[in-house]
Scaffold this active site. Structure first.
Site, PDB file in Angstrom:
ATOM      1  N   LEU A  17       0.851  -1.181   0.000  1.00 59.60           N
ATOM      2  CA  LEU A  17       0.000   0.000   0.000  1.00 59.60           C
ATOM      3  C   LEU A  17       0.889   1.234   0.000  1.00 59.60           C
ATOM      4  O   LEU A  17       1.854   1.306   0.760  1.00 59.60           O
ATOM      5  CB  LEU A  17      -0.903   0.030   1.242  1.00 59.60           C
ATOM      6  N   ASP A  18       0.562   2.211  -0.835  1.00 56.28           N
ATOM      7  CA  ASP A  18       1.319   3.462  -0.846  1.00 56.28           C
ATOM      8  C   ASP A  18       1.240   4.138   0.519  1.00 56.28           C
ATOM      9  O   ASP A  18       0.265   3.954   1.257  1.00 56.28           O
ATOM     10  CB  ASP A  18       0.763   4.410  -1.906  1.00 56.28           C
ATOM     11  N   PRO A  19       2.226   4.954   0.872  1.00 54.86           N
ATOM     12  CA  PRO A  19       2.159   5.693   2.147  1.00 54.86           C
ATOM     13  C   PRO A  19       0.893   6.529   2.272  1.00 54.86           C
ATOM     14  O   PRO A  19       0.319   6.648   3.358  1.00 54.86           O
ATOM     15  CB  PRO A  19       3.414   6.569   2.104  1.00 54.86           C
ATOM     16  N   ARG A  73      -3.884   4.686  -9.002  1.00 53.34           N
ATOM     17  CA  ARG A  73      -3.364   5.990  -9.411  1.00 53.34           C
ATOM     18  C   ARG A  73      -3.415   6.144 -10.933  1.00 53.34           C
ATOM     19  O   ARG A  73      -3.668   7.237 -11.454  1.00 53.34           O
ATOM     20  CB  ARG A  73      -1.934   6.168  -8.906  1.00 53.34           C
ATOM     21  N   ALA A  90      -2.003   5.772   1.193  1.00 53.45           N
ATOM     22  CA  ALA A  90      -3.183   4.919   1.331  1.00 53.45           C
ATOM     23  C   ALA A  90      -3.349   4.409   2.752  1.00 53.45           C
ATOM     24  O   ALA A  90      -2.395   4.262   3.507  1.00 53.45           O
ATOM     25  CB  ALA A  90      -3.082   3.743   0.364  1.00 53.45           C
TER      26      ALA A  90
END
Length: 373
Positions: free
Chosen positions: A78-80, A213, A82
């Site tokens: 998970l992206d930071p 994204r 998110a």
């Protein structure tokens, strides 16, 4: 005659070397010298509700430290930016990670129109802008083109490798990153909220390899404007649902309360395999599978299986196998030299810490076999 050289124990200590090293205070030195908790064999899944602002690697490190676990990993970055479902595997559960990563995922995310960034989210720099804002009807009509199997160009800031280098490392270094379009599958993509003219909240159900994204980027271009993700939450991953998630603060509170409270936050290893066929075998067949040997499913009532199967014996998960033509070959064998904790129902109510009677279970003693990755 010259005086003899002083022995090491008699040598004076220069003043500059007697001082504490620069940049490291006394408190930090005490932490470094404090004994570390011994690592333990902990098996199971932690369904972490990852907070925004933390990387997936940082989240795994925190959970691993709370449990003092020997082995840990996560099932999908998970992206930071998110938040939401980050399944973290401990111990033997790491052998089931691929079956979670291949599962369907549900995302809820906000697209902010008018600006496209180099990272395709709000943490990047603006690279294009537009004054146009689409209507609700325009958005709904455009989303129809994102259903089913489509081709998608991943973001330049992604973990994909180019000639052995991570794309985001190349992008941060100023290099031009060109990634080829890849096939992905989107099962559902719909507009769920329109807070204001600049923002649309969408919900997507998609398969492995989908970049939300990139959906925001491509949707903005398709609508004649620009767009980026300004909020992202992963609600579900495979069989792991949003209502089963445990916030990080709750995990820390459980760890401070007691080891028993902390272990109540664990889901069983087998919960990752709920979406593949289940097979129960006899103790003799279980022994063959533990030794890496195949078994044959015989008899009129033998199940007809093809593909991956989760294999159990006497209510204990022993292996993941590949079935074809009545033959089952073990693919991953679980090491239960220590008795596994009994399975428990999943969901918020399952975290009740009131004492319960242990379920009776016959112990299955198995030799230790180390799988080779």
């Amino acid at each position: 005659m010259n005086a003899p050289f002083p022995q090491p124990e008699d040598a004076p200590v220069p003043e500059e070397t007697a001082r504490a090293p620069r940049g490291r205070g006394q408190r930090q030195q005490q932490r470094d010298q404090a004994p570390r908790a011994p690592k333990r064999d902990i098996d199971g899944w932690v369904l972490l509700d990852k907070p925004s602002g933390m990387t997936s690697t940082q989240a795994v490190a925190v959970v691993k430290r709370l449990f003092s676990a020997k082995k840990a990993g996560h099932a999908g970055t998970l992206d930071p930016l998110a938040s939401g479902c980050l399944p973290i595997a401990l111990g033997e559960a790491t052998k089931t990670v691929p079956y979670i990563m291949d599962g369907q995922k549900t995302y809820r995310f906000a697209v902010t129109f008018g600006v496209e960034t180099d990272t395709d989210d709000s943490e990047g720099k603006s690279v294009a802008e537009s004054d146009h804002r689409p209507s609700d009807a325009d958005i709904v009509a455009a989303l129809a083109g994102f259903h089913g199997e489509i081709m998608q160009v991943p973001p330049a800031y992604s973990a994909l490798k180019i000639a052995g280098e991570r794309a985001y490392d190349l992008a941060r270094g100023g290099a031009e990153v060109v990634l080829e379009a890849r096939p992905i599958t989107i099962h559902r993509l719909e507009l769920v909220e329109r807070p204001d003219i600049d923002t649309a909240v969408l919900e997507a159900e998609c398969g492995k390899g989908t970049y939300v994204r990139a959906i925001a980027r491509d949707l903005g271009r398709l609508l004649g404007t620009r767009g980026h993700v300004s909020m992202l939450r992963r609600a579900c991953v495979g069989p792991f649902l949003e209502e089963d998630l445990v916030p990080l603060d709750e995990l820390k509170a459980r760890a401070e309360a007691s080891e028993a409270d902390l272990k109540e936050a664990l889901d069983p290893v087998g919960s990752a395999l709920e979406e593949i066929p289940q097979l129960n075998v006899t103790p003799s067949d279980a022994h063959r599978l533990r030794c890496g040997q195949s078994i044959i499913l015989r008899g009129r009532d033998a199940p007809v299986l093809d593909g991956h199967v989760a294999i159990s014996c006497q209510d204990t998960l022993i292996a993941i196998g590949d079935a074809h033509g009545g033959e089952v070959l073990p693919h991953r064998v679980f090491n239960w030299a220590r008795q596994n904790r009994p399975d428990r129902p999943r969901g918020p109510a399952s975290r009740d810490t009131r004492p319960r009677e242990p379920e009776p279970r016959e112990e299955v003693h198995a030799p230790y076999y180390e799988d080779q990755d």
